[in-house]
Design an enzyme around this catalytic site. Structure first.
Site, short mmCIF file in Angstrom:
data_model
loop_
_atom_site.label_atom_id
_atom_site.label_comp_id
_atom_site.label_asym_id
_atom_site.label_seq_id
_atom_site.Cartn_x
_atom_site.Cartn_y
_atom_site.Cartn_z
N HIS A 209 69.83 -26.17 50.38
CA HIS A 209 70.57 -27.35 50.85
C HIS A 209 70.94 -27.34 52.33
O HIS A 209 71.40 -28.35 52.85
CB HIS A 209 71.84 -27.54 50.03
CG HIS A 209 72.95 -26.61 50.43
ND1 HIS A 209 72.97 -25.30 50.07
CD2 HIS A 209 74.05 -26.81 51.20
CE1 HIS A 209 74.05 -24.71 50.56
NE2 HIS A 209 74.73 -25.60 51.27
C1 UD1 Z 1 78.75 -28.75 52.61
C2 UD1 Z 1 79.24 -27.70 53.61
C3 UD1 Z 1 78.53 -26.37 53.37
C4 UD1 Z 1 78.56 -25.95 51.91
C5 UD1 Z 1 78.08 -27.10 51.04
C6 UD1 Z 1 78.19 -26.71 49.59
C7 UD1 Z 1 79.82 -28.79 55.73
C8 UD1 Z 1 79.46 -28.94 57.16
N1 UD1 Z 1 78.96 -28.09 54.97
O1 UD1 Z 1 77.40 -29.04 52.93
O2 UD1 Z 1 79.18 -25.38 54.14
O3 UD1 Z 1 77.72 -24.83 51.73
O4 UD1 Z 1 78.88 -28.25 51.30
O5 UD1 Z 1 77.45 -27.56 48.77
O6 UD1 Z 1 80.84 -29.26 55.32
N2 UD1 Z 1 76.04 -35.84 48.83
C9 UD1 Z 1 75.92 -36.62 47.71
N3 UD1 Z 1 76.76 -36.36 46.66
C10 UD1 Z 1 77.69 -35.37 46.71
C11 UD1 Z 1 77.77 -34.55 47.85
C12 UD1 Z 1 76.93 -34.81 48.91
O7 UD1 Z 1 75.10 -37.53 47.63
O8 UD1 Z 1 78.43 -35.20 45.73
C13 UD1 Z 1 75.19 -36.13 49.99
C14 UD1 Z 1 76.07 -36.64 51.13
O9 UD1 Z 1 76.27 -38.01 51.07
C15 UD1 Z 1 75.31 -36.20 52.34
C16 UD1 Z 1 74.60 -34.92 51.89
O10 UD1 Z 1 74.60 -34.94 50.47
O11 UD1 Z 1 74.35 -37.15 52.71
C17 UD1 Z 1 75.23 -33.68 52.44
O12 UD1 Z 1 76.59 -33.57 52.04
P1 UD1 Z 1 77.72 -33.00 53.06
O13 UD1 Z 1 79.02 -33.08 52.39
O14 UD1 Z 1 77.55 -33.62 54.40
O15 UD1 Z 1 77.37 -31.48 53.32
P2 UD1 Z 1 76.68 -30.37 52.40
O16 UD1 Z 1 75.27 -30.26 52.82
O17 UD1 Z 1 76.95 -30.59 50.97
#
Ligand code: UD1
Length: 366
Positions: A209
């Site tokens: 991820h």
């Molecule tokens: C975040 C943390 C990372 C951690 C990870 C655990 C930051 C910078 N990074 O990364 O340290 O290892 O969480 O999983 O905060 N999304 C969904 N549904 C969800 C969650 C996310 O669709 O329930 C999508 C978001 O809309 C976004 C992408 O996934 O487009 C990434 O999510 P984001 O919260 O930005 O960071 P993570 O990559 O999950």
């Protein structure tokens, strides 16, 4: 009782706060704030249910979007929440955008910040998480370090006040839940539900991820080719970000067919059960590198560096980056070697990090 306002938002933080809240609530009034950073049921609510985390007192509903925008919105909303609740301390976990926003909002209101998982460094400033953890550590009054290395890294940055080595809360969590996972999760039924039937019974468990891997087409392809060449079938519960990217790349999905099983994210108990029985873990997650070690499974890490250098001791974890051949060779070797040597786990404490965190908070005037 003194009041602690805890800020969480992303999946690994729910696991960590569950372990700490159990002990914390015996001595403090906790106000639990969920920023909404992770919002899918499988990424959030499922963890609250499985880990018996009390429902969040406040959910800010801020998830998705560019990092600056997300963090900025959280900052404003958290400031308002803190002004309303007037906590004695703010507690943050790890290195997410929610953590940075929580620490910054508190620091600007002159509320002391306790940072669980302080002192971690990858020395890669391209990672959003590295920025978050460096800033948070320099704002925190209480730095709760999982390992001796973390204490030393803070010292090198001139941070020595309020620093405590408490051990790793994820070890607390694994020790607390592993037996329950074994007793309650029927692996055969779970695999049937996921449509995963590894021929020969041996399998690898993978996650992917990190932005540095998913958003770089060459790295993503290198890793997926490496997973497809793994000598045993691979179960890959996919983070929503990676899923969205793969949905647009049919040629990459084709590469995985019959070798890598892409499934929805799984719950924490399911993860403990499935990782515990795996022959190998391949991941770019920080937490899973440790969970593999705690559960006695070798790990191949799909990154160029790790914050968790202790996991590399004795070859229990190896860094291979995104190079297909390196991934394939490391996987074959790990499968040949079998479970990692005992011992590396001792760097992460004795499974009572939560107790030590609460003691540190109380002696700091909490
Ligand atoms: C975040 C943390 C990372 C951690 C990870 C655990 C930051 C910078 N990074 O990364 O340290 O290892 O969480 O999983 O905060 N999304 C969904 N549904 C969800 C969650 C996310 O669709 O329930 C999508 C978001 O809309 C976004 C992408 O996934 O487009 C990434 O999510 P984001 O919260 O930005 O960071 P993570 O990559 O999950």
């Amino acid at each position: 009782m003194k009041k602690i306002l805890t800020v969480v938002g992303a999946r690994p933080q729910f696991v960590k706060c569950a372990a700490v809240s159990r002990v914390l609530r015996q001595h403090f009034t906790e106000i639990l704030v969920h920023t909404g950073q992770h919002y899918d049921d499988a990424m959030s609510a499922l963890f609250f249910r499985q880990l018996d985390i009390p429902e969040a007192d406040v959910n800010l509903g801020i998830g998705g979007g560019p990092h600056g925008d997300m963090t900025g919105k959280m900052l404003g909303a958290l400031e308002r929440t803190m002004l309303e609740h007037r906590p004695d301390w703010v507690m943050v976990y790890g290195d997410t955008n929610s953590t940075l926003a929580g620490a910054l909002a508190a620091a600007k209101l002159d509320i002391p910040v306790a940072h669980v998982e302080a002192g971690l460094r990858s020395f890669n400033r391209k990672m959003p998480e590295e920025i978050n953890r460096v800033v948070t550590d320099h704002l925190a009054a209480l730095l709760l370090c999982p390992t001796r290395t973390a204490v030393e890294l803070l010292r090198q940055e001139g941070v020595t006040r309020g620093v405590h080595e408490v051990g790793d809360v994820m070890l607390d969590s694994v020790l607390h839940h592993a037996a329950r996972a074994r007793a309650t999760i029927d692996r055969g039924a779970l695999f049937a539900q996921l449509g995963f039937a590894p021929a020969g019974g041996r399998y690898a468990f993978a996650t992917l991820h990190r932005a540095e891997n998913t958003d770089d087409p060459a790295r993503l392809e290198g890793i997926l080719r490496g997973l497809a060449a793994c000598p045993v079938p691979v179960l890959l519960p996919l983070h929503p970000r990676t899923r969205k990217i793969l949905e647009a790349r049919a040629e990459l999905r084709a590469l995985l067919e019959g070798r890598v099983w892409i499934v929805e994210p799984i719950g924490y108990l399911e993860l403990l059960r499935v990782v515990g029985d795996a022959a190998l873990v391949l991941t770019d997650s920080g937490g899973l590198q440790k969970e593999a070690l705690f559960l006695g499974v070798r790990c191949v890490t799909l990154r160029d560096e790790t914050e968790w250098t202790e996991t590399l001791a004795g070859g229990a974890n190896v860094l291979v980056g995104a190079d297909t051949l390196a991934i394939t060779e490391a996987s074959a070797r790990a499968l040949e070697l079998g479970p990692p040597p005992e011992g590396a786990r001792s760097a992460f404490g004795d499974g009572d990090a939560a107790g030590k965190i609460v003691t540190a908070l109380r002696s700091a005037g909490g």
